[in-house]
Design a protein around this motif. Structure first.
Motif, mmCIF file in Angstrom:
data_model
loop_
_atom_site.group_PDB
_atom_site.id
_atom_site.type_symbol
_atom_site.label_atom_id
_atom_site.label_comp_id
_atom_site.label_asym_id
_atom_site.label_seq_id
_atom_site.Cartn_x
_atom_site.Cartn_y
_atom_site.Cartn_z
ATOM 1 N N ASP A 173 0.929 -1.165 -0.028
ATOM 2 C CA ASP A 173 -0.059 -0.031 -0.242
ATOM 3 C C ASP A 173 0.818 1.148 0.117
ATOM 4 O OD1 ASP A 173 -2.140 -1.721 0.043
ATOM 5 O OD2 ASP A 173 -2.725 -1.242 2.036
ATOM 6 N N ALA A 174 1.991 1.018 0.768
ATOM 7 C CA ALA A 174 2.918 2.124 0.534
ATOM 8 C C ALA A 174 3.568 2.483 -0.735
ATOM 9 C CB ALA A 174 3.735 2.242 1.689
ATOM 10 N N GLY A 175 3.359 1.510 -1.508
ATOM 11 C CA GLY A 175 4.130 1.657 -3.003
ATOM 12 C C GLY A 175 5.525 1.029 -2.828
ATOM 13 N N ILE A 176 6.112 0.666 -1.549
ATOM 14 C CA ILE A 176 7.430 0.109 -1.618
ATOM 15 C C ILE A 176 7.751 -1.169 -2.344
ATOM 16 C CG2 ILE A 176 9.351 -0.405 0.057
ATOM 17 C CD1 ILE A 176 8.209 1.494 1.991
ATOM 18 N N PRO B 151 11.657 -0.087 -7.171
ATOM 19 C CA PRO B 151 13.040 0.680 -7.194
ATOM 20 C C PRO B 151 12.668 2.000 -7.244
ATOM 21 C CG PRO B 151 12.933 -0.942 -8.770
ATOM 22 C CD PRO B 151 11.626 -1.252 -8.510
ATOM 23 N N ARG B 152 11.469 2.610 -8.013
ATOM 24 C CA ARG B 152 11.160 3.894 -7.733
ATOM 25 C C ARG B 152 10.929 4.503 -6.404
ATOM 26 N NH1 ARG B 152 9.925 7.045 -12.178
ATOM 27 N NH2 ARG B 152 8.659 8.515 -11.027
ATOM 28 N N ALA B 153 10.132 3.581 -5.656
ATOM 29 C CA ALA B 153 9.668 4.074 -4.227
ATOM 30 C C ALA B 153 11.011 4.351 -3.458
ATOM 31 C CB ALA B 153 8.687 3.166 -3.694
ATOM 32 N N LEU B 154 11.978 3.252 -3.508
ATOM 33 C CA LEU B 154 13.147 3.212 -2.651
ATOM 34 C C LEU B 154 14.042 4.555 -3.172
ATOM 35 C CD1 LEU B 154 13.776 1.120 -0.936
ATOM 36 C CD2 LEU B 154 15.146 -0.173 -2.323
ATOM 37 N N LEU C 7 20.618 7.548 10.235
ATOM 38 C CA LEU C 7 19.547 7.389 9.250
ATOM 39 C C LEU C 7 19.702 7.446 7.678
ATOM 40 C CD1 LEU C 7 16.447 6.989 8.926
ATOM 41 C CD2 LEU C 7 16.366 9.389 9.051
ATOM 42 N N LYS C 8 20.587 8.317 7.260
ATOM 43 C CA LYS C 8 20.850 8.178 5.804
ATOM 44 C C LYS C 8 21.456 6.946 5.407
ATOM 45 C CE LYS C 8 20.576 13.328 5.644
ATOM 46 N NZ LYS C 8 21.285 14.699 5.301
ATOM 47 N N ALA C 9 22.512 6.588 6.467
ATOM 48 C CA ALA C 9 23.563 5.637 6.081
ATOM 49 C C ALA C 9 22.724 4.374 5.839
ATOM 50 C CB ALA C 9 24.423 5.413 7.025
ATOM 51 N N LEU C 10 21.648 4.281 6.946
ATOM 52 C CA LEU C 10 20.903 3.019 7.117
ATOM 53 C C LEU C 10 19.924 2.898 5.664
ATOM 54 C CD1 LEU C 10 20.003 2.865 10.982
ATOM 55 C CD2 LEU C 10 21.278 0.916 9.694
ATOM 56 N N VAL C 11 19.223 4.214 5.260
ATOM 57 C CA VAL C 11 18.353 3.888 4.011
ATOM 58 C C VAL C 11 19.205 3.920 2.951
ATOM 59 C CG1 VAL C 11 16.839 5.502 2.879
ATOM 60 C CG2 VAL C 11 16.699 5.584 5.536
ATOM 61 N N GLY C 12 20.146 4.396 3.144
ATOM 62 C CA GLY C 12 21.125 4.419 1.883
ATOM 63 C C GLY C 12 21.725 2.823 1.500
ATOM 64 N N ALA C 13 21.812 2.058 2.516
ATOM 65 C CA ALA C 13 22.015 0.739 2.281
ATOM 66 C C ALA C 13 20.893 -0.124 1.969
ATOM 67 C CB ALA C 13 22.555 0.195 3.841
ATOM 68 N N LEU C 14 20.020 0.378 1.699
ATOM 69 C CA LEU C 14 18.718 -0.564 1.400
ATOM 70 C C LEU C 14 19.025 -0.916 -0.302
ATOM 71 C CD1 LEU C 14 15.600 0.951 3.239
ATOM 72 C CD2 LEU C 14 16.737 -1.279 3.564
ATOM 73 N N LEU D 286 12.408 7.387 -1.617
ATOM 74 C CA LEU D 286 12.690 7.597 -0.046
ATOM 75 C C LEU D 286 14.049 8.118 0.152
ATOM 76 C CD1 LEU D 286 11.888 6.701 2.970
ATOM 77 C CD2 LEU D 286 12.964 4.242 2.338
ATOM 78 N N LYS D 287 14.991 7.526 -0.642
ATOM 79 C CA LYS D 287 16.380 7.964 -0.427
ATOM 80 C C LYS D 287 16.595 9.292 -0.652
ATOM 81 C CE LYS D 287 18.331 3.435 -1.519
ATOM 82 N NZ LYS D 287 19.231 2.482 -2.231
ATOM 83 N N ALA D 288 15.895 9.875 -1.852
ATOM 84 C CA ALA D 288 15.836 11.358 -2.063
ATOM 85 C C ALA D 288 15.228 12.197 -0.902
ATOM 86 C CB ALA D 288 15.116 11.513 -3.328
ATOM 87 N N LEU D 289 14.078 11.685 -0.348
ATOM 88 C CA LEU D 289 13.410 12.340 0.675
ATOM 89 C C LEU D 289 14.202 12.594 1.819
ATOM 90 C CD1 LEU D 289 9.745 11.166 0.225
ATOM 91 C CD2 LEU D 289 10.700 13.386 -0.050
ATOM 92 N N VAL D 290 14.964 11.326 2.242
ATOM 93 C CA VAL D 290 15.649 11.061 3.542
ATOM 94 C C VAL D 290 17.131 11.908 3.257
ATOM 95 C CG1 VAL D 290 16.945 9.768 4.990
ATOM 96 C CG2 VAL D 290 14.607 9.055 4.291
ATOM 97 N N GLY D 291 17.498 12.031 2.146
ATOM 98 C CA GLY D 291 18.738 12.644 1.691
ATOM 99 C C GLY D 291 18.534 13.954 1.763
ATOM 100 N N ALA D 292 17.472 14.691 1.361
ATOM 101 C CA ALA D 292 17.070 15.949 1.618
ATOM 102 C C ALA D 292 16.914 16.619 2.860
ATOM 103 C CB ALA D 292 15.734 16.544 0.899
ATOM 104 N N LEU D 293 17.111 15.633 4.089
ATOM 105 C CA LEU D 293 16.801 16.299 5.356
ATOM 106 C C LEU D 293 18.271 17.067 6.024
ATOM 107 C CD1 LEU D 293 14.879 13.324 7.384
ATOM 108 C CD2 LEU D 293 14.008 15.695 6.526
#
Lengths: 113, 113
Positions: A81-84, A100-103, B106-113, A106-113
């Motif tokens: 449901d989350a599209g992951i 892969p798109r969702a992943l 967090l970024k490292a953990l998400v990046g490792a996915l 996610l990385k882009a969104l987290v990276g932008a923090l």
DNA sequence: ATCCTTCATCGTGATTCGACGATAGGTGGC
DNA sequence: GCCACCTATCGTCGAATCACGATGAAGGAT
């Protein structure tokens, strides 16, 4: 024929970049939804399993987790449901694989923090 | 003296890299806990506010969110318990700021996915 | 000392989550 | 057809979440 599942049921990753913004109210909601889906150890574990076997496994996940089949199915639904992840029916079994798109999103969104 | 809060209450980011592994059972738990803390739009918004004003704000967050003070305080506690933010007492007010280590982790953990 | 501001905590109610067993729905083999 | 297998869904239970108002604790200001 246990290796059959190694053939990916899901097409290759679409390489087009995400164009949506990585901040703003919509991005907040999006990141929160994705993070919420990841906010459980079992679901992180499922994701790792699907990444490890880059091909898609189906109910083998149940064997790898100390959870009942219905519980695993529920976690899979949340991730879907989350599209992951994606689940394609393959005969009597269902073939799950990561989206892969969702992943990447996610990385882009987290990276932008 | 409204600009006082712009002086960071938290020291500069410790630049030492994280040495812990990015996968395995412990990493799964860790990622799940961090993701769970981010699994709510209000908390993502709070994080964004703290990143934008790199200095730490305190209850100005309440003014920026359409939530009651007690609710915001609760969200702050969740973020703090997850180790994502820090709150230093500064006289009558509390100065919150992000914990760069946790964010990098967090970024490292998400990046490792 | 007395007030006022700031923030945390308590208590409450509605909602959601997490887990399970039981049950229903497809699919392929016999 | 019928049966065995794999998944999804339903119903249920306890526990956790989310939001709020009310109350409490701690530190200035007057």
């Amino acid at each position: 024929m246990k290796d059959k599942a190694e053939v990916a049921c899901c097409g290759p990753a679409s390489a087009q970049p995400d164009l949506r913004p990585v901040e703003g109210a919509d991005a907040d909601e999006e990141l929160a939804a994705l993070a919420k889906a990841l906010g459980h150890p079992a679901r992180v574990q499922i994701l790792r399993i699907l990444v490890r076997r880059n091909a898609c496994v189906c109910g083998d996940i149940v064997d790898e987790l100390p959870l009942a089949q219905s519980t695993v199915s529920q976690h899979l639904k949340i991730l879907k449901d989350a599209g992951i992840i994606r689940g394609d029916v393959d005969g009597p079994r269902v073939c799950y694989c990561i989206e892969p798109r969702a992943l990447r999103r996610l990385k882009a969104l987290v990276g932008a923090l």
